[in-house]
Design an enzyme around this catalytic site. Structure first.
Site, PDB file in Angstrom:
ATOM      1  N   ASN A 166     -77.505 -22.183 -10.739  1.00  0.00           N
ATOM      2  CA  ASN A 166     -76.257 -21.543 -10.306  1.00  0.00           C
ATOM      3  C   ASN A 166     -76.478 -20.412  -9.302  1.00  0.00           C
ATOM      4  O   ASN A 166     -75.547 -19.665  -9.001  1.00  0.00           O
ATOM      5  CB  ASN A 166     -75.494 -21.005 -11.516  1.00  0.00           C
ATOM      6  N   ILE A 176     -74.352 -16.356  -5.913  1.00  0.00           N
ATOM      7  CA  ILE A 176     -74.194 -16.694  -7.329  1.00  0.00           C
ATOM      8  C   ILE A 176     -72.926 -17.503  -7.542  1.00  0.00           C
ATOM      9  O   ILE A 176     -71.876 -17.183  -6.982  1.00  0.00           O
ATOM     10  CB  ILE A 176     -74.082 -15.411  -8.176  1.00  0.00           C
ATOM     11  N   CYS A 177     -73.041 -18.572  -8.360  1.00  0.00           N
ATOM     12  CA  CYS A 177     -71.840 -19.295  -8.761  1.00  0.00           C
ATOM     13  C   CYS A 177     -71.531 -18.915 -10.198  1.00  0.00           C
ATOM     14  O   CYS A 177     -72.157 -19.378 -11.126  1.00  0.00           O
ATOM     15  CB  CYS A 177     -72.070 -20.802  -8.652  1.00  0.00           C
ATOM     16  N   LEU A 178     -70.567 -17.984 -10.357  1.00  0.00           N
ATOM     17  CA  LEU A 178     -70.192 -17.552 -11.697  1.00  0.00           C
ATOM     18  C   LEU A 178     -68.694 -17.257 -11.672  1.00  0.00           C
ATOM     19  O   LEU A 178     -68.226 -16.490 -10.833  1.00  0.00           O
ATOM     20  CB  LEU A 178     -70.996 -16.294 -12.083  1.00  0.00           C
ATOM     21  N   GLN A 198     -74.838 -23.997  -7.736  1.00  0.00           N
ATOM     22  CA  GLN A 198     -74.817 -23.317  -6.450  1.00  0.00           C
ATOM     23  C   GLN A 198     -75.950 -23.895  -5.601  1.00  0.00           C
ATOM     24  O   GLN A 198     -75.867 -23.924  -4.392  1.00  0.00           O
ATOM     25  CB  GLN A 198     -75.000 -21.805  -6.652  1.00  0.00           C
TER      26      GLN A 198
END
Lengths: 199, 315
Positions: free
Chosen positions: A83, A91-93, A126
């Site tokens: 991610n 960051i993929c959050l 990500q």
């Protein structure tokens, strides 16, 4: 900077400093300027993960509209995680995007990122290369992530095999990080990595 | 946005802090089910972006926000806060619920409006008083007033132009109506009624006149006198379609049988008092309109009415 954002960051900064996580050296924040718009965060790699023992530096940018919009956070320390982009540190959050809520703080963001290191979401990646390895060759993913933690985040686990392979590519004139990316992307198969680098 | 924490004396309980601005709750409102409380301005701003509770993300709309319980309001109102003007020297520490009253009269408020004592009398914020220059301020005041006056003049000219345009158009319309009336008999009836109404309306705008000396009547006014009266009638809005006839009827040769000679006039002297006369402002003359004098006998009245000019005796 809007008054409300500055007031919040001041208070959150104190909150992080006083928190028990700091006492356990799990998270840290540092101010980079007087206007509270840029901060440096640090999180410790969680135990029982390939990131254990590493320290990951984050770039935190606080927007004018904070806390109505989330802070912009990015990994400065290179990391191998489904991610997190191995190239840019993006960051993929969800809580840093549409699931942000105004009551969240720097502390909760840092703790969420730490939790993300413990529990990756490979189905919402990500970094597609890392996510593929995570799903199809998890053992290799563990090795790679641990190796990256060792090299970039000061983790304790030296992997001699990885270092050797990188040195062999370096001997051929390949830059070390480039060699590491190629080998990591091809499950540490020297031949395929070489082929990709020289094609 | 709430009050800054460091303005309070002593510790403030965590429950009284707005999770959005991290200040002490100001005008707090709470979410309906989870009961999380926020400053009114903070939660309104948040909900405009996302209709959820900022703490637990339950759906909330601004219509669902409620007042917080009395106990919470009481706890807040008891907190002791330094005056907003502490940086300017105010040392007062007040209960939160009396802060607003104090602020309205706090003499340390740098923006408190004060009258200038050097003579210009303008009301100025206190912090601008020391750099205040009466002449400069008044000059700029005159400047803005002058601009306003200029604007009004421009407006006025425009309005006049518009009015003239409309007058011209009305005149055209009247001509048009007249033309239609001549060519169409039923239109003629309508137009006649409209003209009668117009005369009545005009009559209502005129003041009643009292004639003290009927003997002062000039039965053969000369050209100059007639022109003068005619001009005044135009000025006071006499309907143009009766103007010519009215002026014709200011001379005894056009008067009704009961008035047409000195002899008949003397015979009918007692009936004069029954005339309803209207003033011609500023002139020793009256208008006796047929529509006002339907009670008079036929030999005492003609259409559309009479103008009687006097030497004196009009009130």
């Amino acid at each position: 900077m809007a008054n409300i954002a500055a007031q919040r960051i001041k208070r959150e900064f104190k909150e992080v400093i006083k928190s028990e996580e700091v006492a356990k050296c799990a998270i840290r924040v540092e101010l980079l300027n007087d206007t509270f718009t840029e901060l440096k965060g640090e999180i410790a790699g969680p135990p029982d993960t390939p990131y254990e023992g590493g320290t990951f530096v984050l770039e935190i940018k606080v927007p004018e509209t904070y806390p109505f919009n989330p802070p912009k956070v990015r990994f400065v320390t290179k990391i191998w995680h489904p991610n997190i982009s191995s190239v840019t540190g993006a960051i993929c959050l969800d809580i840093l995007k549409d699931q942000w809520a105004a009551a969240m703080t720097l502390r909760t963001v840092l703790l969420s990122l730490q939790a993300l290191l413990s529990a990756a979401e490979p189905d919402d990646p990500q970094d597609a290369v890392v996510a593929k390895q995570y799903k199809e060759n998890n053992e290799m993913f563990q090795i790679t992530a641990r190796h990256w933690t060792n090299v970039y985040a000061g983790g304790p686990n030296i992997n001699k095999d990885c270092d050797d392979k990188i040195r062999r590519l370096a001997d051929m004139g390949i830059e070390e990080h480039q060699a590491r990316v190629a080998l990591s992307s091809y499950d540490w198969e020297l031949e395929r990595a070489t082929e990709q680098l020289f094609s | 946005m709430g009050f800054e924490l460091n303005r309070f004396q002593g510790d403030v309980d965590e429950e009284l802090i707005c999770p959005i601005c991290s200040g002490v709750l100001e005008d707090p409102l709470q979410a309906p089910t989870c009961e999380h409380a926020f400053c009114k301005s903070c939660i309104t701003e948040w909900i405009s972006r996302q209709p959820t509770c900022p703490v637990d993300r339950q759906n909330v709309t601004s219509a669902q926000l409620r007042q917080v319980p009395r106990i919470l309001r009481n706890l807040l109102s008891r907190l002791c806060i330094h005056c907003d003007n502490a940086p300017y020297g105010c040392t007062r520490v007040l209960k939160l619920d009396s802060l607003q009253n104090h602020l309205e009269e706090c003499e340390f408020n740098p923006k408190r409006p004060l009258p200038c004592e050097q003579g210009c009398g303008l009301i100025i914020p206190k912090d601008e008083l020391k750099d205040h220059n009466c002449v400069k301020e008044l000059r700029s005041l005159i400047h803005t007033q002058q601009q306003k006056i200029d604007d009004f003049h421009k407006d006025l000219a425009e309005q006049r132009f518009v009015i003239n345009e409309q007058k011209r158009e009305m005149q055209l319309l009247k001509e048009f109506i007249r033309a239609i009336r001549i060519s169409n008999p039923s239109m003629r009836a309508i137009a006649d009624a409209m003209e009668r109404d117009e005369v009545l309306r005009w009559s209502n705008t005129l003041q009643r006149a009292r004639v003290n000396r009927w003997g002062g009547m000039i039965s053969t006014p000369d050209e100059v006198l007639q022109r003068m009266i005619r001009r005044t009638l135009t000025e006071i809005g006499c309907p143009p379609h009766i103007l010519d006839d009215l002026m014709e009827n200011c001379h005894e040769r056009r008067w009704p049988p009961g008035l047409c000679s000195l002899e008949t006039r003397q015979n009918n002297r007692r009936q004069y008092e029954n005339y309803v006369c209207k003033r011609v402002p500023g002139k020793q003359a009256v208008v006796v309109l047929a529509c006002d004098n339907t009670h008079m006998g036929e030999d005492m009245m003609v259409e559309p009415g009479l103008v009687m000019i006097f030497a004196h005796g009009i009130e």
